[in-house]
Motif scaffolding. Structure first.
Motif, PDB file in Angstrom:
ATOM      1  N   LEU A 110       0.860  -1.181   0.000  1.00 51.45           N
ATOM      2  CA  LEU A 110       0.000   0.000   0.000  1.00 51.45           C
ATOM      3  C   LEU A 110       0.898   1.233   0.000  1.00 51.45           C
ATOM      4  O   LEU A 110       1.677   1.444   0.929  1.00 51.45           O
ATOM      5  CB  LEU A 110      -0.908  -0.003   1.234  1.00 51.45           C
ATOM      6  N   ALA A 111       0.830   2.025  -1.072  1.00 51.49           N
ATOM      7  CA  ALA A 111       1.699   3.190  -1.228  1.00 51.49           C
ATOM      8  C   ALA A 111       0.868   4.462  -1.310  1.00 51.49           C
ATOM      9  O   ALA A 111      -0.231   4.471  -1.871  1.00 51.49           O
ATOM     10  CB  ALA A 111       2.557   3.036  -2.484  1.00 51.49           C
ATOM     11  N   LEU A 112       1.427   5.534  -0.748  1.00 50.82           N
ATOM     12  CA  LEU A 112       0.709   6.805  -0.653  1.00 50.82           C
ATOM     13  C   LEU A 112       1.429   7.911  -1.426  1.00 50.82           C
ATOM     14  O   LEU A 112       2.535   8.302  -1.054  1.00 50.82           O
ATOM     15  CB  LEU A 112       0.604   7.225   0.821  1.00 50.82           C
ATOM     16  N   PRO A 113       0.830   8.425  -2.510  1.00 49.06           N
ATOM     17  CA  PRO A 113       1.413   9.591  -3.184  1.00 49.06           C
ATOM     18  C   PRO A 113       1.228  10.824  -2.298  1.00 49.06           C
ATOM     19  O   PRO A 113       0.231  10.938  -1.572  1.00 49.06           O
ATOM     20  CB  PRO A 113       0.603   9.706  -4.484  1.00 49.06           C
ATOM     21  N   LEU A 114       2.196  11.726  -2.348  1.00 49.77           N
ATOM     22  CA  LEU A 114       2.187  12.886  -1.452  1.00 49.77           C
ATOM     23  C   LEU A 114       1.836  14.182  -2.171  1.00 49.77           C
ATOM     24  O   LEU A 114       1.902  14.283  -3.395  1.00 49.77           O
ATOM     25  CB  LEU A 114       3.565  13.027  -0.799  1.00 49.77           C
ATOM     26  N   LYS A 115       1.484  15.179  -1.380  1.00 55.11           N
ATOM     27  CA  LYS A 115       1.223  16.518  -1.911  1.00 55.11           C
ATOM     28  C   LYS A 115       2.532  17.192  -2.321  1.00 55.11           C
ATOM     29  O   LYS A 115       2.531  18.121  -3.120  1.00 55.11           O
ATOM     30  CB  LYS A 115       0.490  17.358  -0.862  1.00 55.11           C
ATOM     31  N   LEU A 116       3.631  16.736  -1.751  1.00 54.03           N
ATOM     32  CA  LEU A 116       4.955  17.272  -2.069  1.00 54.03           C
ATOM     33  C   LEU A 116       5.582  16.476  -3.201  1.00 54.03           C
ATOM     34  O   LEU A 116       5.385  15.268  -3.294  1.00 54.03           O
ATOM     35  CB  LEU A 116       5.856  17.211  -0.838  1.00 54.03           C
ATOM     36  N   GLY A 117       6.356  17.155  -4.051  1.00 60.94           N
ATOM     37  CA  GLY A 117       6.980  16.454  -5.161  1.00 60.94           C
ATOM     38  C   GLY A 117       8.136  17.236  -5.742  1.00 60.94           C
ATOM     39  O   GLY A 117       8.806  18.006  -5.044  1.00 60.94           O
ATOM     40  N   GLN A 118       8.376  17.053  -7.023  1.00 59.41           N
ATOM     41  CA  GLN A 118       9.454  17.745  -7.718  1.00 59.41           C
ATOM     42  C   GLN A 118       8.997  18.108  -9.124  1.00 59.41           C
ATOM     43  O   GLN A 118       8.357  17.312  -9.806  1.00 59.41           O
ATOM     44  CB  GLN A 118      10.699  16.854  -7.803  1.00 59.41           C
ATOM     45  N   SER A 119       9.322  19.333  -9.531  1.00 63.69           N
ATOM     46  CA  SER A 119       8.981  19.788 -10.870  1.00 63.69           C
ATOM     47  C   SER A 119      10.222  19.795 -11.754  1.00 63.69           C
ATOM     48  O   SER A 119      11.354  19.850 -11.260  1.00 63.69           O
ATOM     49  CB  SER A 119       8.376  21.191 -10.824  1.00 63.69           C
ATOM     50  N   LEU A 120       9.986  19.710 -13.051  1.00 63.23           N
ATOM     51  CA  LEU A 120      11.058  19.780 -14.039  1.00 63.23           C
ATOM     52  C   LEU A 120      10.613  20.672 -15.187  1.00 63.23           C
ATOM     53  O   LEU A 120       9.554  20.451 -15.773  1.00 63.23           O
ATOM     54  CB  LEU A 120      11.386  18.384 -14.582  1.00 63.23           C
ATOM     55  N   ASP A 121      11.395  21.713 -15.474  1.00 64.96           N
ATOM     56  CA  ASP A 121      11.176  22.570 -16.636  1.00 64.96           C
ATOM     57  C   ASP A 121      12.319  22.329 -17.613  1.00 64.96           C
ATOM     58  O   ASP A 121      13.488  22.337 -17.216  1.00 64.96           O
ATOM     59  CB  ASP A 121      11.171  24.058 -16.245  1.00 64.96           C
ATOM     60  N   VAL A 122      11.965  22.099 -18.868  1.00 67.11           N
ATOM     61  CA  VAL A 122      12.981  21.875 -19.900  1.00 67.11           C
ATOM     62  C   VAL A 122      12.781  22.906 -21.009  1.00 67.11           C
ATOM     63  O   VAL A 122      11.702  23.005 -21.585  1.00 67.11           O
ATOM     64  CB  VAL A 122      12.887  20.456 -20.504  1.00 67.11           C
ATOM     65  N   GLU A 123      13.848  23.663 -21.276  1.00 67.38           N
ATOM     66  CA  GLU A 123      13.778  24.729 -22.289  1.00 67.38           C
ATOM     67  C   GLU A 123      14.837  24.495 -23.364  1.00 67.38           C
ATOM     68  O   GLU A 123      16.017  24.276 -23.062  1.00 67.38           O
ATOM     69  CB  GLU A 123      14.006  26.085 -21.628  1.00 67.38           C
TER      70      GLU A 123
END
Length: 306
Positions: free
Chosen positions: A26-39
């Motif tokens: 049983l795994a729980l996704p969180l409200k916290l994460g990581q973003s990635l911008d690629v230009e």
């Protein structure tokens, strides 16, 4: 044009270690994460620019040769070397991914990278979507593990995760415990190396010997969302801890806090990262207790879990 991606962090509530052997977790996704911008830049200087940020500001930066992915400049050699390993794995899965003009990558973590919430898995998931490659294959070539964290990266609610014939099976579930106000996450103050823990477990465990434990953990995983009371949930957590403790030859985290009024459970690799507290004690008492133990990062269930 800037392409934007975002992936969620994770907690593994049940199934740690044994998920690698086929247990249902049983795994729980969180409200916290990581973003990635690629230009894609207008220039063609054969450069790949990478800037990484964490909550308190810049984390590290790297400049690479876009074709060879060799390090040209960096402010943290070890992180730069790990990043190049990941990007080379991306390129192996998609040979044309770095062709064209210079590229700028910008990552932002919502949490301290030492917390063990998925700074690696969210990066892998984001890069895989940008490069249009299989995230599980990219994980396999870089950090390893069961892949539950990759599943959480794009999940919109809690999930069951299981490896069947080494292939990930993901099932979304409804897990909104009525007693969530009595659940807390506490950071133990040291990041565990998941890959090192996984390696040690796999080297000493025999799949045949573990079959009954795998089945028991799977049953607990399936029973947890059905819990209607904190007592019922706490009993399952205690049972889970006893099984995993026997499997890996370590003492449950509760032994470190024998006077805590409630039940404690390790999350993920034992010995570091976060633990879960299930308690009838008021929030201020929980915070004060762990503060006296030198642990000041205490988060409520509802503030963390999606």
């Amino acid at each position: 044009m800037i392409q934007k991606f975002n992936s969620r962090g994770k907690f593994l509530l049940t199934g740690e270690y044994l998920v690698l052997k086929g247990a249902s977790a049983l795994a729980l996704p969180l409200k916290l994460g990581q973003s990635l911008d690629v230009e894609e830049l207008d220039s063609s200087n054969n450069r790949l620019l990478w800037e990484a940020f964490r909550p308190e500001g810049e984390w590290f930066s790297v400049t690479l040769n876009r074709e060879t992915l060799e390090i040209i400049d960096c402010d943290d050699q070890s992180k730069a070397e790990k990043l190049t390993q990941i990007l080379k794995a991306v390129k192996q899965l998609n040979l044309k991914v770095f062709e064209g003009n210079d590229l700028r990558f910008l990552t932002r973590l919502d949490f301290d990278p030492n917390w063990g919430l998925g700074s690696s898995s969210t990066l892998v998931a984001n890069l895989a979507r940008w490069a249009k490659v299989n995230p599980y294959e990219l994980l396999k070539q870089t950090f390893g593990g069961s892949g539950y964290d990759i599943a959480c990266a794009t999940a919109e609610q809690p999930i069951y995760y299981q490896l069947i014939d080494d292939k990930p099976q993901v099932e979304t579930i409804d897990f909104q415990p009525s007693f969530s106000e009595q659940l807390f996450f506490i950071y133990q103050g040291q990041k565990q190396s998941s890959s090192k823990e996984i390696k040690a477990f796999l080297e000493k465990s025999n799949p045949v010997d573990l079959q009954k434990d795998i089945e028991a953990i799977s049953e607990i995983s399936r029973a947890v969302p059905k819990c209607e009371s904190l007592d019922e949930f706490a009993m399952l957590m205690q049972c889970h801890e006893r099984i995993i403790a026997r499997c890996i030859g370590q003492e449950p985290v509760q032994k470190r806090f024998p006077d805590f009024e409630g039940v404690l459970k390790s999350l993920g690799a034992w010995g570091g990262d976060f633990i879960l507290a299930a308690t009838k004690a008021p929030e201020n008492q929980v915070r004060e207790y762990f503060k006296t133990k030198g642990l000041e990062v205490v988060r409520k269930f509802g503030d963390m879990v999606l």
